[in-house]
Scaffold this active site. Structure first.
Site, mmCIF file in Angstrom:
data_model
loop_
_atom_site.group_PDB
_atom_site.id
_atom_site.type_symbol
_atom_site.label_atom_id
_atom_site.label_comp_id
_atom_site.label_asym_id
_atom_site.label_seq_id
_atom_site.Cartn_x
_atom_site.Cartn_y
_atom_site.Cartn_z
ATOM 1 N N GLY A 7 0.978 -1.138 -0.018
ATOM 2 C CA GLY A 7 -0.246 -0.068 -0.018
ATOM 3 C C GLY A 7 0.849 1.188 0.048
ATOM 4 N N SER A 8 0.854 2.016 -1.087
ATOM 5 C CA SER A 8 1.973 2.988 -1.253
ATOM 6 C C SER A 8 1.135 4.421 -0.987
ATOM 7 C CB SER A 8 2.622 2.842 -2.469
ATOM 8 O OG SER A 8 3.451 1.730 -2.635
ATOM 9 N N LYS A 10 -0.325 7.585 1.125
ATOM 10 C CA LYS A 10 0.355 8.597 2.035
ATOM 11 C C LYS A 10 0.574 7.617 3.641
ATOM 12 C CE LYS A 10 -2.378 12.623 0.836
ATOM 13 N NZ LYS A 10 -3.205 13.714 1.090
ATOM 14 N N ARG A 81 -10.216 5.696 5.844
ATOM 15 C CA ARG A 81 -11.151 6.294 6.459
ATOM 16 C C ARG A 81 -11.548 7.621 6.069
ATOM 17 N NH1 ARG A 81 -11.376 7.225 13.028
ATOM 18 N NH2 ARG A 81 -13.639 7.884 13.089
ATOM 19 N N HIS A 175 -8.849 -0.119 18.938
ATOM 20 C CA HIS A 175 -8.585 1.176 17.917
ATOM 21 C C HIS A 175 -9.862 1.679 17.299
ATOM 22 C CE1 HIS A 175 -5.991 3.828 15.905
ATOM 23 N NE2 HIS A 175 -6.357 3.237 14.739
#
Length: 306
Positions: A7-8, A10, A81, A175
């Site tokens: 997953g690249s 941010k 999210r 979390h």
């Protein structure tokens, strides 16, 4: 040493950069299905690492087979999210992605230690652990507690005005909406936090810590820098066998009276991954919040494609 970040976006790029700045691996691989994105991020990261004198080398790829030989895999893949969303809103979207990616980890990097970052964090950690294999309980963990801790410590500093270096704190449980910032287990220079602030201020810090993620997301769209640092702190504790006590989403097998579930707890993190879960003696109010977190995660697990 090799670290792969899947997953690249941010957060993934931030995790790779923070690991590179600490020189935690010779190779840091960014993986993504988007053509060009991981390659471009790797180039940008290498330019900063070069100027900083770090000899970690970042590279990008769209081929999952390139993760072979990874010592650590950071799983960030999934939909982020959005403002107004709870982490649980992401469950159905990200469960399929995480299960697919975890299957690829099992195929190409089965011996790697895995840090899950994708939300909702605790059920995604459980899903990844199950998909990778039953022998991976100590080698799969979630990042959430370390991120929550960074926010908690920031609010403690604001309330007390002391150096951030002097603050020790702990956040456990889910979390998400049922996280548990433990003011009773927090201190400044070894002195209990409650000697510095009133019960009212402690309650205020407690609520701010629980709600601040949604505020950051509403203002800028995503949290980036603190998650990247949290990942690097966890990798460093394992890569250098520091045995740091860190709050992570870990698999419980009877601890805290809970079994077959991943949730945030303090743990000794070393070369073996989650080497020991530390059980705290919670009071009634703390236990109630923790129980709500367990119930929320368990309900989410029921909806997972296991």
């Amino acid at each position: 040493m090799k670290i792969t970040v899947i997953g690249s976006g941010k957060v993934g790029a931030s995790a790779a950069l923070n690991c590179g700045l600490r020189e935690l691996a010779n190779e840091i691989l960014l993986l993504d299905i988007v053509q060009g994105l991981p390659q471009g991020e790797a180039m940008d990261i290498n330019h900063q690492l070069s100027e900083c004198g770090s000899d970690s080398l970042a590279r990008g790829s769209n081929n999952y087979e390139d993760m072979r030989g990874s010592d650590y895999v950071v799983l960030v893949a999934g939909v982020g999210r959005k403002p107004g969303m709870t982490r649980m809103d992401l469950l159905k979207i990200n469960a399929g992605i995480v299960k697919d990616v975890a299957g690829k980890i099992a195929s190409f990097a089965k011996d790697a230690t895995v840090i899950v970052v994708t939300n909702p964090l605790d059920p995604m950690t459980y899903l990844a652990m199950k998909a990778i294999g039953s022998s991976s309980k100590q080698k799969v963990m979630g990042m959430g507690g370390m991120l929550d801790l960074s926010r908690f410590k920031s609010f403690i500093q604001e309330a007390t005005g002391v150096s951030r270096e002097s603050i020790q704190a702990m956040v456990i449980s889910e979390h998400g909406e049922n996280m548990l910032p433990l003011t009773r287990f927090s201190s400044i220079g070894g002195i209990p936090l409650h000697d510095f602030i009133s019960k009212e201020k402690a309650a205020e810090i407690f609520e701010k810590t629980r709600k601040v993620a949604a505020e950051v997301i509403a203002l800028k769209g995503a949290t980036v820098y603190a998650p990247g640092n949290a990942v690097a702190t966890m990798v460093e504790s394992m890569a250098r066998d520091k045995k740091t006590v860190i709050p992570v989403s870990a698999y419980l097998d009877g601890q805290y009276g809970v079994s077959d579930l991943c949730i945030g707890v303090p743990a000794v993190i070393g070369a073996g991954g989650v080497e020991k879960v530390i059980e705290l003696k919670l009071d009634g109010a703390e236990q109630d919040v923790f129980n709500k977190g367990v119930a929320s995660v368990r309900e989410a697990i029921k909806a997972l494609p296991l």
